[in-house]
Write a protein that holds these residues in place. Structure first.
Motif, short mmCIF file in Angstrom:
data_model
loop_
_atom_site.label_atom_id
_atom_site.label_comp_id
_atom_site.label_asym_id
_atom_site.label_seq_id
_atom_site.Cartn_x
_atom_site.Cartn_y
_atom_site.Cartn_z
N LEU A 20 -6.71 4.10 0.58
CA LEU A 20 -6.81 2.51 1.03
C LEU A 20 -5.60 2.27 1.77
O LEU A 20 -5.43 1.51 2.52
CB LEU A 20 -6.94 1.83 -0.27
CG LEU A 20 -8.50 1.85 -0.78
CD1 LEU A 20 -8.47 1.32 -2.27
CD2 LEU A 20 -9.49 1.49 0.10
N THR A 21 -4.39 2.83 1.09
CA THR A 21 -3.17 2.67 1.87
C THR A 21 -3.13 3.01 3.20
O THR A 21 -2.40 2.67 4.12
CB THR A 21 -2.01 3.24 1.01
OG1 THR A 21 -2.20 2.82 -0.63
CG2 THR A 21 -0.67 2.94 1.36
N ALA A 22 -3.56 4.23 3.46
CA ALA A 22 -3.67 4.68 4.88
C ALA A 22 -4.57 4.02 5.71
O ALA A 22 -4.31 3.80 7.00
CB ALA A 22 -4.17 6.46 4.79
N TYR A 23 -5.67 3.40 5.11
CA TYR A 23 -6.60 2.57 5.98
C TYR A 23 -5.82 1.43 6.46
O TYR A 23 -6.00 0.95 7.68
CB TYR A 23 -7.83 2.17 5.11
CG TYR A 23 -8.63 1.25 5.64
CD1 TYR A 23 -9.73 1.69 6.73
CD2 TYR A 23 -8.61 -0.04 5.39
CE1 TYR A 23 -10.41 0.93 7.31
CE2 TYR A 23 -9.65 -0.89 6.08
CZ TYR A 23 -10.47 -0.38 7.07
OH TYR A 23 -11.33 -1.36 7.64
N ARG A 24 -4.70 0.97 5.66
CA ARG A 24 -3.91 -0.13 6.12
C ARG A 24 -2.81 0.34 7.01
O ARG A 24 -1.91 -0.61 7.47
CB ARG A 24 -3.28 -0.75 4.78
CG ARG A 24 -4.24 -1.50 3.72
CD ARG A 24 -3.68 -2.23 2.89
NE ARG A 24 -4.50 -2.73 1.84
CZ ARG A 24 -4.28 -2.47 0.55
NH1 ARG A 24 -3.21 -2.18 -0.02
NH2 ARG A 24 -5.34 -3.04 -0.25
N ARG A 25 -2.86 1.50 7.54
CA ARG A 25 -1.73 2.05 8.28
C ARG A 25 -0.58 2.23 7.82
O ARG A 25 0.64 1.97 8.59
CB ARG A 25 -1.96 1.15 9.71
CG ARG A 25 -3.12 1.28 10.47
CD ARG A 25 -3.14 1.13 12.08
NE ARG A 25 -4.47 1.41 12.62
CZ ARG A 25 -4.87 2.16 13.02
NH1 ARG A 25 -4.15 3.45 13.16
NH2 ARG A 25 -6.09 2.19 13.70
N ARG A 26 -0.30 2.47 6.61
CA ARG A 26 0.91 2.71 5.95
C ARG A 26 1.01 4.05 5.43
O ARG A 26 0.91 4.48 4.32
CB ARG A 26 1.22 1.71 4.87
CG ARG A 26 1.18 0.31 4.94
CD ARG A 26 1.25 -0.95 3.81
NE ARG A 26 2.61 -0.41 3.13
CZ ARG A 26 2.89 -0.63 2.04
NH1 ARG A 26 1.93 -1.37 1.44
NH2 ARG A 26 3.92 -0.56 1.56
N PHE A 27 1.29 4.91 6.45
CA PHE A 27 0.99 6.49 6.33
C PHE A 27 1.96 6.95 5.61
O PHE A 27 1.62 7.85 4.87
CB PHE A 27 0.64 7.22 7.75
CG PHE A 27 -0.31 6.63 8.39
CD1 PHE A 27 -1.73 6.93 8.01
CD2 PHE A 27 -0.26 5.79 9.75
CE1 PHE A 27 -2.83 6.49 8.89
CE2 PHE A 27 -1.30 5.43 10.58
CZ PHE A 27 -2.53 5.73 9.83
N LEU A 28 3.19 6.67 5.76
CA LEU A 28 4.19 7.19 4.85
C LEU A 28 4.34 6.92 3.32
O LEU A 28 4.26 7.73 2.62
CB LEU A 28 5.64 6.75 5.40
CG LEU A 28 6.79 7.21 4.65
CD1 LEU A 28 6.85 8.49 5.24
CD2 LEU A 28 8.11 6.42 5.24
N ALA A 29 3.83 5.59 2.90
CA ALA A 29 3.57 5.27 1.55
C ALA A 29 2.22 5.91 1.16
O ALA A 29 2.19 6.47 0.09
CB ALA A 29 3.37 3.74 1.53
N ALA A 30 1.19 6.16 2.02
CA ALA A 30 -0.04 6.92 1.72
C ALA A 30 0.26 8.33 1.32
O ALA A 30 -0.22 8.85 0.42
CB ALA A 30 -1.01 6.69 2.94
N THR A 31 1.12 8.92 1.97
CA THR A 31 1.59 10.18 1.95
C THR A 31 2.15 10.57 0.29
O THR A 31 1.87 11.51 -0.32
CB THR A 31 2.29 10.74 3.04
OG1 THR A 31 1.72 10.56 4.17
CG2 THR A 31 2.54 12.32 2.97
#
Length: 148
Positions: A20-31
């Protein structure tokens, strides 16, 4: 078995949050979230969860023995005496002169000691306490003669 299932469920939930975090384009936090969410299943697969439970159980038994057994308290007393004796010897050895107060070493077959008692060794600074750099006095003298 139940522990492994619980760890897998925690990891799956964490990975879902990471998606869900990656879907919001926050890739660093998603990783970062994905990395943290893989920890429970990794611990379960490596057997460290079981090890942690065994350590916890052993610590609990030890704590119960600590309260109820006088021999455990005597063991702490023995450890305290050992630490006290070690500390006292460190204090005493710090106050003794170098060599432990023994006579200076003599060259085998010589009638007098190599370093006469009461005189500082050549190269040592005269005066106050040794600064810890007395071994470099010769080097310092050579550098001064050469103007460096």
């Amino acid at each position: 078995m139940l522990t492994t299932t619980l760890c897998a469920a925690l990891s799956a939930g964490g990975l879902a949050i990471a998606m869900l975090t990656a879907y919001r384009r926050r890739f660093l936090a998603a990783t970062r979230i994905a990395a943290v969410s893989l920890v429970p299943v990794g611990l379960a697969m490596a057997g460290l969860v079981t090890l942690g439970r065994k350590v916890g159980t052993a610590t609990g038994h030890w704590a119960a023995d600590l309260v109820l057994k006088p021999t455990v308290w005597m063991g702490f007393g023995v450890l305290a005496v050992a630490a006290l004796l070690y500390g006292v010897t460190r204090l005493i050895s710090a106050r003794l002169p170098e060599g432990g107060g023994r006579a200076p070493a003599a060259v085998p077959g010589a009638s007098t000691p190599a370093i006469p008692a009461g005189r500082p060794a050549a190269g040592r600074r005269r005066g106050g306490a040794d600064s810890g750099l007395s071994d470099f006095a010769d080097v310092e003298e050579i550098l001064k003669r050469r103007g460096i």
